[in-house]
Write a protein that holds these residues in place. Structure first.
Motif, PDB file in Angstrom:
ATOM      1  N   LEU A   1       5.218   9.584 -21.136  1.00  0.00           N
ATOM      2  CA  LEU A   1       4.941   8.262 -21.697  1.00  0.00           C
ATOM      3  C   LEU A   1       3.889   7.516 -20.885  1.00  0.00           C
ATOM      4  N   SER A   2       3.940   7.617 -19.578  1.00  0.00           N
ATOM      5  CA  SER A   2       2.928   6.971 -18.743  1.00  0.00           C
ATOM      6  C   SER A   2       1.556   7.591 -18.977  1.00  0.00           C
ATOM      7  N   GLY A   3       1.516   8.898 -19.133  1.00  0.00           N
ATOM      8  CA  GLY A   3       0.249   9.569 -19.433  1.00  0.00           C
ATOM      9  C   GLY A   3      -0.334   9.141 -20.765  1.00  0.00           C
ATOM     10  N   ILE A   4       0.516   8.967 -21.764  1.00  0.00           N
ATOM     11  CA  ILE A   4       0.051   8.516 -23.079  1.00  0.00           C
ATOM     12  C   ILE A   4      -0.523   7.108 -22.988  1.00  0.00           C
ATOM     13  N   VAL A   5       0.162   6.232 -22.237  1.00  0.00           N
ATOM     14  CA  VAL A   5      -0.333   4.861 -22.078  1.00  0.00           C
ATOM     15  C   VAL A   5      -1.685   4.857 -21.373  1.00  0.00           C
ATOM     16  N   LEU A   6      -1.815   5.597 -20.286  1.00  0.00           N
ATOM     17  CA  LEU A   6      -3.089   5.649 -19.571  1.00  0.00           C
ATOM     18  C   LEU A   6      -4.190   6.268 -20.415  1.00  0.00           C
ATOM     19  N   PHE A   7      -3.865   7.300 -21.164  1.00  0.00           N
ATOM     20  CA  PHE A   7      -4.859   7.917 -22.048  1.00  0.00           C
ATOM     21  C   PHE A   7      -5.323   6.917 -23.105  1.00  0.00           C
ATOM     22  N   GLY A   8      -4.387   6.164 -23.651  1.00  0.00           N
ATOM     23  CA  GLY A   8      -4.745   5.155 -24.646  1.00  0.00           C
ATOM     24  C   GLY A   8      -5.612   4.048 -24.074  1.00  0.00           C
ATOM     25  N   VAL A   9      -5.299   3.608 -22.870  1.00  0.00           N
ATOM     26  CA  VAL A   9      -6.080   2.535 -22.241  1.00  0.00           C
ATOM     27  C   VAL A   9      -7.501   3.003 -21.982  1.00  0.00           C
ATOM     28  N   PHE A  10      -7.652   4.149 -21.360  1.00  0.00           N
ATOM     29  CA  PHE A  10      -8.988   4.623 -21.028  1.00  0.00           C
ATOM     30  C   PHE A  10      -9.730   5.158 -22.247  1.00  0.00           C
ATOM     31  N   GLY A  11      -9.018   5.646 -23.249  1.00  0.00           N
ATOM     32  CA  GLY A  11      -9.654   6.086 -24.487  1.00  0.00           C
ATOM     33  C   GLY A  11     -10.229   4.930 -25.266  1.00  0.00           C
ATOM     34  N   ASN A  12      -9.488   3.826 -25.345  1.00  0.00           N
ATOM     35  CA  ASN A  12      -9.981   2.639 -26.047  1.00  0.00           C
ATOM     36  C   ASN A  12     -11.136   1.999 -25.304  1.00  0.00           C
ATOM     37  N   LYS A  13     -11.101   2.035 -23.988  1.00  0.00           N
ATOM     38  CA  LYS A  13     -12.182   1.452 -23.192  1.00  0.00           C
ATOM     39  C   LYS A  13     -13.485   2.200 -23.442  1.00  0.00           C
ATOM     40  N   GLY A  14     -13.437   3.522 -23.470  1.00  0.00           N
ATOM     41  CA  GLY A  14     -14.637   4.316 -23.713  1.00  0.00           C
ATOM     42  C   GLY A  14     -15.154   4.165 -25.131  1.00  0.00           C
ATOM     43  N   ARG A  15     -14.236   4.037 -26.080  1.00  0.00           N
ATOM     44  CA  ARG A  15     -14.634   3.879 -27.484  1.00  0.00           C
ATOM     45  C   ARG A  15     -15.312   2.526 -27.697  1.00  0.00           C
ATOM     46  N   LYS A  16     -14.805   1.461 -27.041  1.00  0.00           N
ATOM     47  CA  LYS A  16     -15.409   0.139 -27.177  1.00  0.00           C
ATOM     48  C   LYS A  16     -16.785   0.100 -26.539  1.00  0.00           C
ATOM     49  N   GLU A  17     -16.952   0.783 -25.408  1.00  0.00           N
ATOM     50  CA  GLU A  17     -18.260   0.812 -24.758  1.00  0.00           C
ATOM     51  C   GLU A  17     -19.268   1.588 -25.598  1.00  0.00           C
ATOM     52  N   ALA A  18     -18.829   2.620 -26.283  1.00  0.00           N
ATOM     53  CA  ALA A  18     -19.743   3.406 -27.120  1.00  0.00           C
ATOM     54  C   ALA A  18     -20.159   2.628 -28.360  1.00  0.00           C
ATOM     55  N   ALA A  19     -19.309   1.712 -28.828  1.00  0.00           N
ATOM     56  CA  ALA A  19     -19.623   0.934 -30.026  1.00  0.00           C
ATOM     57  C   ALA A  19     -20.652  -0.146 -29.752  1.00  0.00           C
ATOM     58  N   LYS A  20     -20.817  -0.556 -28.481  1.00  0.00           N
ATOM     59  CA  LYS A  20     -21.762  -1.633 -28.160  1.00  0.00           C
ATOM     60  C   LYS A  20     -23.166  -1.197 -28.256  1.00  0.00           C
TER      61      LYS A  20
END
Length: 61
Positions: free
Chosen positions: A42-61
């Motif tokens: 569960l901790s791995g899923i949360v960290l993956f989600g946090v860093f996955g969303n961060k990279g996706r938002k940076e790519a959208a800019k």
């Protein structure tokens, strides 16, 4: 959103520490090991989600 991301990272870090402390016991039972594996996943899923969303938002800019 930045505050929520920080809270998620802290919660995931606490989950990882709890998983290690549960599994580190010399006489850990099967249920303790199962609980530590679930916390780890569960901790791995949360960290993956946090860093996955961060990279996706940076790519959208």
């Amino acid at each position: 959103m930045k505050t929520f991301r920080i809270i998620q990272c802290v919660a995931a870090g606490i989950g990882l520490l709890m998983a290690v402390s549960l599994a580190d016991s010399m006489s850990a039972t099967g249920k303790e090991i199962d609980a530590s594996v679930m916390l780890l996943v569960l901790s791995g899923i949360v960290l993956f989600g946090v860093f996955g969303n961060k990279g996706r938002k940076e790519a959208a800019k």
